[in-house]
Design a protein around this motif. Structure first.
Motif, mmCIF file in Angstrom:
data_model
loop_
_atom_site.group_PDB
_atom_site.id
_atom_site.type_symbol
_atom_site.label_atom_id
_atom_site.label_comp_id
_atom_site.label_asym_id
_atom_site.label_seq_id
_atom_site.Cartn_x
_atom_site.Cartn_y
_atom_site.Cartn_z
ATOM 1 N N ARG A 151 0.612 -1.415 -0.455
ATOM 2 C CA ARG A 151 -0.179 -0.072 -0.010
ATOM 3 C C ARG A 151 1.085 1.156 0.221
ATOM 4 N NH1 ARG A 151 -5.395 -1.381 1.944
ATOM 5 N NH2 ARG A 151 -5.970 1.116 2.997
ATOM 6 N N SER A 152 0.333 2.311 0.894
ATOM 7 C CA SER A 152 1.601 3.503 0.819
ATOM 8 C C SER A 152 2.586 3.632 1.925
ATOM 9 C CB SER A 152 0.543 4.781 0.950
ATOM 10 O OG SER A 152 0.102 4.737 2.285
ATOM 11 N N ASP A 153 2.404 2.630 3.144
ATOM 12 C CA ASP A 153 3.403 2.475 4.113
ATOM 13 C C ASP A 153 2.884 1.626 4.823
ATOM 14 O OD1 ASP A 153 0.965 2.891 6.252
ATOM 15 O OD2 ASP A 153 0.398 5.625 5.858
ATOM 16 N N ASN A 154 2.108 0.169 5.175
ATOM 17 C CA ASN A 154 2.940 -1.164 5.515
ATOM 18 C C ASN A 154 3.634 -1.516 5.384
ATOM 19 O OD1 ASN A 154 -1.028 -0.093 4.959
ATOM 20 N ND2 ASN A 154 -0.376 -2.283 6.991
ATOM 21 N N ILE A 155 4.236 -2.190 5.890
ATOM 22 C CA ILE A 155 5.583 -2.915 6.357
ATOM 23 C C ILE A 155 4.735 -4.550 5.985
ATOM 24 C CG2 ILE A 155 7.468 -4.435 6.804
ATOM 25 C CD1 ILE A 155 7.138 -1.094 6.020
ATOM 26 N N GLY A 156 5.563 -5.342 4.606
ATOM 27 C CA GLY A 156 4.900 -6.273 4.282
ATOM 28 C C GLY A 156 5.951 -7.400 5.590
ATOM 29 N N VAL A 157 5.615 -8.639 5.603
ATOM 30 C CA VAL A 157 6.466 -9.224 6.175
ATOM 31 C C VAL A 157 5.935 -11.406 5.885
ATOM 32 C CG1 VAL A 157 8.279 -10.102 8.465
ATOM 33 C CG2 VAL A 157 7.144 -7.653 8.496
ATOM 34 N N VAL A 158 6.849 -11.959 5.144
ATOM 35 C CA VAL A 158 7.112 -12.397 5.035
ATOM 36 C C VAL A 158 8.582 -13.298 6.039
ATOM 37 C CG1 VAL A 158 7.590 -14.519 3.272
ATOM 38 C CG2 VAL A 158 6.194 -12.684 2.989
ATOM 39 N N LEU A 159 8.198 -14.672 6.727
ATOM 40 C CA LEU A 159 9.486 -15.515 7.549
ATOM 41 C C LEU A 159 9.349 -16.698 6.732
ATOM 42 C CD1 LEU A 159 10.513 -15.918 10.441
ATOM 43 C CD2 LEU A 159 8.028 -16.395 10.950
ATOM 44 N N TYR A 160 10.653 -17.122 6.552
ATOM 45 C CA TYR A 160 10.721 -18.821 5.826
ATOM 46 C C TYR A 160 11.416 -19.132 6.934
ATOM 47 C CZ TYR A 160 12.880 -22.178 2.882
ATOM 48 O OH TYR A 160 13.239 -23.587 2.110
ATOM 49 N N ASP A 161 11.162 -20.791 7.875
ATOM 50 C CA ASP A 161 12.063 -21.318 7.806
ATOM 51 C C ASP A 161 12.620 -22.481 7.459
ATOM 52 O OD1 ASP A 161 12.116 -23.232 10.268
ATOM 53 O OD2 ASP A 161 10.784 -24.715 9.637
ATOM 54 N N PRO A 162 14.135 -22.420 7.540
ATOM 55 C CA PRO A 162 14.894 -23.147 6.478
ATOM 56 C C PRO A 162 14.809 -25.004 6.678
ATOM 57 C CG PRO A 162 16.295 -21.919 7.955
ATOM 58 C CD PRO A 162 15.054 -21.101 7.618
ATOM 59 N N VAL A 163 14.022 -24.764 7.970
ATOM 60 C CA VAL A 163 14.296 -26.518 8.650
ATOM 61 C C VAL A 163 13.488 -27.122 7.926
ATOM 62 C CG1 VAL A 163 14.306 -27.734 10.394
ATOM 63 C CG2 VAL A 163 15.641 -26.321 10.883
ATOM 64 N N GLN A 164 12.323 -26.988 7.792
ATOM 65 C CA GLN A 164 11.002 -27.837 7.944
ATOM 66 C C GLN A 164 10.505 -27.003 6.157
ATOM 67 O OE1 GLN A 164 8.284 -28.987 9.986
ATOM 68 N NE2 GLN A 164 9.671 -29.583 12.299
ATOM 69 N N GLU A 165 10.830 -26.055 6.071
ATOM 70 C CA GLU A 165 11.126 -25.208 4.500
ATOM 71 C C GLU A 165 9.104 -24.805 5.051
ATOM 72 O OE1 GLU A 165 11.754 -27.727 1.212
ATOM 73 O OE2 GLU A 165 13.494 -27.645 1.134
ATOM 74 N N ALA A 166 8.545 -24.079 5.908
ATOM 75 C CA ALA A 166 7.589 -23.869 6.649
ATOM 76 C C ALA A 166 7.730 -22.502 5.989
ATOM 77 C CB ALA A 166 6.962 -23.660 7.570
ATOM 78 N N CYS A 167 6.992 -21.212 6.013
ATOM 79 C CA CYS A 167 7.195 -20.069 5.354
ATOM 80 C C CYS A 167 4.904 -19.054 5.289
ATOM 81 C CB CYS A 167 6.769 -20.089 3.626
ATOM 82 S SG CYS A 167 7.237 -18.028 3.148
ATOM 83 N N ALA A 168 5.576 -17.981 6.141
ATOM 84 C CA ALA A 168 4.140 -17.518 7.190
ATOM 85 C C ALA A 168 4.647 -16.455 6.695
ATOM 86 C CB ALA A 168 3.936 -17.229 8.548
ATOM 87 N N ALA A 169 3.727 -15.609 6.163
ATOM 88 C CA ALA A 169 3.250 -14.015 5.951
ATOM 89 C C ALA A 169 2.808 -13.410 7.245
ATOM 90 C CB ALA A 169 2.495 -13.530 4.850
ATOM 91 N N ILE A 170 3.298 -12.274 7.426
ATOM 92 C CA ILE A 170 2.591 -11.602 8.689
ATOM 93 C C ILE A 170 1.458 -10.613 8.308
ATOM 94 C CG2 ILE A 170 3.088 -11.062 11.121
ATOM 95 C CD1 ILE A 170 5.014 -13.212 10.525
ATOM 96 N N ASP A 171 0.071 -10.372 8.537
ATOM 97 C CA ASP A 171 -0.890 -10.200 8.144
ATOM 98 C C ASP A 171 -0.338 -10.163 5.986
ATOM 99 O OD1 ASP A 171 -1.512 -9.643 10.180
ATOM 100 O OD2 ASP A 171 -0.351 -7.025 10.275
ATOM 101 N N VAL A 172 -1.303 -9.294 5.735
ATOM 102 C CA VAL A 172 -0.921 -10.104 4.030
ATOM 103 C C VAL A 172 -1.780 -8.068 3.328
ATOM 104 C CG1 VAL A 172 -1.876 -10.383 1.835
ATOM 105 C CG2 VAL A 172 -1.316 -11.595 3.595
ATOM 106 N N PRO A 173 -1.260 -7.103 3.895
ATOM 107 C CA PRO A 173 -2.012 -5.646 3.403
ATOM 108 C C PRO A 173 -2.423 -5.413 2.289
ATOM 109 C CG PRO A 173 -0.501 -5.264 5.011
ATOM 110 C CD PRO A 173 -0.021 -6.696 4.672
ATOM 111 N N GLU A 174 -1.172 -5.702 1.218
ATOM 112 C CA GLU A 174 -2.252 -6.506 -0.445
ATOM 113 C C GLU A 174 -1.335 -7.337 -0.444
ATOM 114 O OE1 GLU A 174 -1.155 -3.794 -3.210
ATOM 115 O OE2 GLU A 174 0.767 -3.220 -1.835
ATOM 116 N N ALA A 175 -2.004 -8.302 -2.010
ATOM 117 C CA ALA A 175 -1.342 -9.105 -2.326
ATOM 118 C C ALA A 175 -0.460 -9.544 -2.771
ATOM 119 C CB ALA A 175 -2.762 -10.151 -3.002
ATOM 120 N N ALA A 176 -0.292 -8.627 -3.676
ATOM 121 C CA ALA A 176 0.607 -8.835 -5.078
ATOM 122 C C ALA A 176 2.218 -8.836 -4.209
ATOM 123 C CB ALA A 176 1.086 -7.244 -5.636
ATOM 124 N N PRO A 177 2.648 -7.472 -3.666
ATOM 125 C CA PRO A 177 3.091 -7.503 -2.974
ATOM 126 C C PRO A 177 3.919 -9.515 -2.770
ATOM 127 C CG PRO A 177 3.164 -5.998 -2.295
ATOM 128 C CD PRO A 177 1.997 -6.564 -2.625
#
Length: 258
Positions: A14-40
């Motif tokens: 968006r204009s000032d939201n921070i998107g975050v994606v967290l990746y666990d290399p051990v089990q190859e799991a991955c999380a987004a913290i909130d999803v302000p918008e999909a494309a990023p």
């Protein structure tokens, strides 16, 4: 067993939201913290090749959840959201409350209820990884507005962060750093650490960076809202003999007009 060190990507939404994606290399799991918008979010997944397994929602506000349906449709990720958010978060699979634990692969997070900005807000503390996702409760050099409930509720929530280890990395939901720095300097003008941090924020903006994450230690030294127990901040709002709650309340009211 030693906890894995996650990989993290931060990016603007968006204009000032921070998107975050967290990746666990051990089990190859991955999380987004909130999803302000999909494309990023989807762009980061495409660039990294990570498979999104989870979406962790901090609170129900639209600018934190609007992108969930599209991202879930594309990835099949499990959506975890605050129980108190009710039906305001779309596509929820799991609800959480104070004291619950969530897992992203081998990574584990404690759930804190941190109301004040809104009544359903939660924070995810990955203790072993030394990371906390604060949403709109704690910002670099600032804090969220007290939109639901009295200011003391937000102060109580913020106070929990003060007890975390100094090296804990804090990821917040917005990049308000320059505006927060201006207010912080007005409230705490003799703070040399703050002056240096404000200059760092200016350099970061010029270089296309943002000061997220910050650390608990840095915020304890520079964030006026976490320093409401300090005499300098009490003097700034003419509450010399007041308790931290009253000082915080006055600071937050001042910031609302800044």
């Amino acid at each position: 067993m030693t906890a894995s060190r996650p990989e993290i990507r931060t990016f603007l939404c968006r204009s000032d939201n921070i998107g975050v994606v967290l990746y666990d290399p051990v089990q190859e799991a991955c999380a987004a913290i909130d999803v302000p918008e999909a494309a990023p979010v989807l762009k980061v997944l495409d660039e990294t090749g990570w498979r999104l397994t989870d979406i962790l929602v901090t609170h129900r506000h639209p600018d934190h959840v609007e992108g969930i349906p599209e991202v879930k449709r594309r990835t099949g990720a499990r959506v975890t959201a605050p129980l108190k958010a009710g039906a305001a978060v779309p596509e929820v699979d799991v609800t959480v409350s104070e004291g619950d634990t969530v897992r992203v692969g081998s990574l584990s997070a404690e759930v804190w209820e941190t109301p004040g900005h809104c009544s359903d807000h939660v924070t995810y503390w990955f203790r072993e990884a030394g990371i906390v996702f604060a949403g709109d409760t704690l910002f670099t050099l600032g804090c969220g507005r007290a939109l639901e409930g009295p200011p003391e509720a937000l102060w109580t929530s913020l106070s929990r962060f003060l007890a975390l280890p100094a090296a804990t990395a804090v990821y917040s939901g917005h990049d308000y750093v320059l505006a927060n720095a201006k207010f912080a300097l007005a409230a705490d003008p003799q703070n040399e650490a703050l002056a240096a941090r404000a200059a760092e924020a200016e350099r970061a903006r010029a270089e296309g960076r943002f000061l997220i994450p910050t650390t608990i230690g840095t915020e304890r030294a520079t964030n006026p809202f976490l320093r409401a127990g300090e005499p300098a901040l009490a003097r700034a709002v003419d509450r010399v003999d007041a308790d931290p709650v009253a000082v915080f309340t006055a600071l937050r009211a001042w910031k609302n007009t800044f």
